[in-house]
Scaffold this active site. Structure first.
Site, PDB file in Angstrom:
ATOM      1  N   ASN A 182       0.855  -1.178   0.000  1.00  0.00           N
ATOM      2  CA  ASN A 182       0.000   0.000   0.000  1.00  0.00           C
ATOM      3  C   ASN A 182       0.904   1.246   0.000  1.00  0.00           C
ATOM      4  OD1 ASN A 182      -1.404   2.269   1.064  1.00  0.00           O
ATOM      5  ND2 ASN A 182      -3.055   0.916   1.701  1.00  0.00           N
ATOM      6  N   HIS A 228       1.044   6.243   1.737  1.00  0.00           N
ATOM      7  CA  HIS A 228       1.759   7.214   2.564  1.00  0.00           C
ATOM      8  C   HIS A 228       2.957   7.843   1.866  1.00  0.00           C
ATOM      9  CE1 HIS A 228      -1.140   6.758   5.570  1.00  0.00           C
ATOM     10  NE2 HIS A 228      -0.917   5.466   5.713  1.00  0.00           N
ATOM     11  N   HIS A 263      -5.566   3.595  -1.649  1.00  0.00           N
ATOM     12  CA  HIS A 263      -6.885   3.954  -1.124  1.00  0.00           C
ATOM     13  C   HIS A 263      -7.200   5.374  -1.570  1.00  0.00           C
ATOM     14  CE1 HIS A 263      -9.579   4.211   2.762  1.00  0.00           C
ATOM     15  NE2 HIS A 263     -10.242   4.505   1.648  1.00  0.00           N
ATOM     16  N   ARG A 282      -9.288   8.111  -0.905  1.00  0.00           N
ATOM     17  CA  ARG A 282     -10.244   8.537   0.129  1.00  0.00           C
ATOM     18  C   ARG A 282     -11.111   9.682  -0.368  1.00  0.00           C
ATOM     19  NH1 ARG A 282     -10.173   7.647   5.580  1.00  0.00           N
ATOM     20  NH2 ARG A 282      -8.784   5.977   6.211  1.00  0.00           N
ATOM     21  N   ARG A 332      -6.793  12.696   0.897  1.00  0.00           N
ATOM     22  CA  ARG A 332      -5.681  13.127   1.748  1.00  0.00           C
ATOM     23  C   ARG A 332      -4.347  12.535   1.305  1.00  0.00           C
ATOM     24  NH1 ARG A 332      -7.207   9.932   7.288  1.00  0.00           N
ATOM     25  NH2 ARG A 332      -9.214  10.889   6.853  1.00  0.00           N
ATOM     26  N   GLU A 357      -8.584   0.474  -2.943  1.00  0.00           N
ATOM     27  CA  GLU A 357      -9.421   0.481  -1.740  1.00  0.00           C
ATOM     28  C   GLU A 357     -10.401   1.634  -1.882  1.00  0.00           C
ATOM     29  OE1 GLU A 357      -6.909   0.788   1.634  1.00  0.00           O
ATOM     30  OE2 GLU A 357      -5.976  -1.138   1.290  1.00  0.00           O
ATOM     31  N   THR A 382      -8.031   3.365   8.478  1.00  0.00           N
ATOM     32  CA  THR A 382      -9.245   2.553   8.442  1.00  0.00           C
ATOM     33  C   THR A 382      -9.304   1.752   9.741  1.00  0.00           C
ATOM     34  OG1 THR A 382      -8.901   2.430   6.078  1.00  0.00           O
ATOM     35  CG2 THR A 382     -10.584   0.989   6.988  1.00  0.00           C
ATOM     36  N   GLU A 436     -10.856  -9.456   2.903  1.00  0.00           N
ATOM     37  CA  GLU A 436      -9.581  -9.114   3.554  1.00  0.00           C
ATOM     38  C   GLU A 436      -9.887  -8.928   5.033  1.00  0.00           C
ATOM     39  OE1 GLU A 436      -6.974  -6.286   1.671  1.00  0.00           O
ATOM     40  OE2 GLU A 436      -6.118  -5.682   3.605  1.00  0.00           O
ATOM     41  N   HIS A 481      -3.465  -4.686   7.731  1.00  0.00           N
ATOM     42  CA  HIS A 481      -3.575  -3.551   8.642  1.00  0.00           C
ATOM     43  C   HIS A 481      -2.682  -3.750   9.866  1.00  0.00           C
ATOM     44  CE1 HIS A 481      -5.413   0.300   9.715  1.00  0.00           C
ATOM     45  NE2 HIS A 481      -5.041  -0.059  10.924  1.00  0.00           N
TER      46      HIS A 481
HETATM   47  N1  PXP Z   1      -5.674  -3.279   3.851  1.00  0.00           N
HETATM   48  C1  PXP Z   1      -6.638  -2.343   3.882  1.00  0.00           C
HETATM   49  C2  PXP Z   1      -7.985  -2.714   3.358  1.00  0.00           C
HETATM   50  C3  PXP Z   1      -6.389  -1.049   4.377  1.00  0.00           C
HETATM   51  O1  PXP Z   1      -7.359  -0.134   4.390  1.00  0.00           O
HETATM   52  C4  PXP Z   1      -5.078  -0.743   4.799  1.00  0.00           C
HETATM   53  C5  PXP Z   1      -4.759   0.638   5.280  1.00  0.00           C
HETATM   54  O2  PXP Z   1      -5.532   0.953   6.346  1.00  0.00           O
HETATM   55  C6  PXP Z   1      -4.097  -1.740   4.749  1.00  0.00           C
HETATM   56  C7  PXP Z   1      -4.429  -3.002   4.278  1.00  0.00           C
HETATM   57  C8  PXP Z   1      -2.693  -1.488   5.165  1.00  0.00           C
HETATM   58  O3  PXP Z   1      -2.604  -1.185   6.509  1.00  0.00           O
HETATM   59  P1  PXP Z   1      -1.240  -0.625   7.068  1.00  0.00           P
HETATM   60  O4  PXP Z   1      -1.003   0.688   6.394  1.00  0.00           O
HETATM   61  O5  PXP Z   1      -1.485  -0.506   8.529  1.00  0.00           O
HETATM   62  O6  PXP Z   1      -0.174  -1.630   6.718  1.00  0.00           O
END
Ligand code: PXP
Length: 247
Positions: free
Chosen positions: A14, A17, A50, A52, A56, A77, A108, A158, A197
């Site tokens: 992901n 960030h 994602h 949003r 952001r 996402e 999330t 997931e 997550h």
């Molecule tokens: N999977 C989903 C569906 C998410 O929304 C997120 C981010 O919140 C992640 C995985 C990745 O989580 P993290 O950034 O905490 O690794």
């Protein structure tokens, strides 16, 4: 390789960030597209982003740029809104993961209430599936939510690993068992279980060892590590830990 395991546990990275840091200064650097290319070069299996409601981090134009710049599958996402459905149908990512979204949350924070929102979700799952997009529901590892995903006909769930990641000691073992039980039940019902997550080098291996889980999506920790050791190294290290846990 465990006989029950899918061929290989996939790692979706992901890259939200990277965009968070870019947006902090409003320019073009660091570019999430470059992150996607690095993930592809070091053996990541997919890019997760994602979009949003408040944009952001990832922005609309990033989606097309990511899709154009790497051959890795994009897992979008998205909240279950008409706006996001239109965007998904326009971009046709490989996969769409429907997540709950609250504007005031930092991330999330919990799973989707698939059980409580059946009527809202059913047409969205249908339209995404009709467009050839693999639908996933981001749910807590709970029977009620898994039942709802089965009723909705989602091919993938997931499991939100936040409770597991935040728990310690015996409580963590309880959360891990919950994940393992729900992953096995999902697989028995023909649903491919994924997880994500809050996963880190320290907590990823017990989740990676759950044989039915086919994919992990990991973001915040990897991008944070990348600040110190580079994204290449961070992804490689996560991959090694996952492979060792599964092997
Ligand atoms: N999977 C989903 C569906 C998410 O929304 C997120 C981010 O919140 C992640 C995985 C990745 O989580 P993290 O950034 O905490 O690794």
């Amino acid at each position: 390789m465990n006989a029950l395991s899918p061929a290989r546990l996939r790692l979706g990275v992901n890259i939200d960030h990277v965009a968070t840091i870019r947006n902090a200064r409003g320019g073009a650097h660091p570019d999430p597209v470059r992150a996607a290319q690095i993930v592809a070069a070091v053996g990541g299996d997919g890019i997760t982003a994602h979009l949003r409601e408040d944009r952001r981090h990832i922005r609309d134009e990033d989606l097309a740029r990511i899709q154009a710049s790497t051959s890795l599958p994009l897992n979008l996402e998205m909240a279950a809104t008409d706006e996001m459905l239109d965007i998904a149908l326009r971009h046709k990512p490989h996969a769409a993961c429907i997540v709950p979204e609250r504007r005031e949350e930092r991330t999330t924070e919990g799973g989707l209430d698939a059980a409580g929102q059946h009527n809202r979700l059913a047409p969205i799952v249908q339209r995404l599936s009709d467009a050839g997009i693999r639908v996933s529901l981001f749910i807590a590892p709970e029977m009620r939510q898994l039942d709802a995903a089965i009723r909705l006909g989602a091919p993938v769930v997931e499991f939100h690993t936040g409770e597991y990641a935040h728990a310690e000691g015996d409580a963590r073992a309880v959360e891990l068992k919950r994940l393992a039980d729900m992953a096995a039940l999902a697989a028995r019902n023909g649903i491919e279980p994924h997880a994500g997550h809050g996963l880190t080098y320290d907590n990823v291996q017990p989740v990676a060892a759950i044989p039915q889980i086919a994919e992990l999506n990991i973001g915040h920790y990897l991008i944070g590590e990348a600040v110190f050791v580079g994204l290449e190294h961070a992804v490689r290290r996560m991959r090694e830990l996952m492979d060792a846990a599964r092997g």
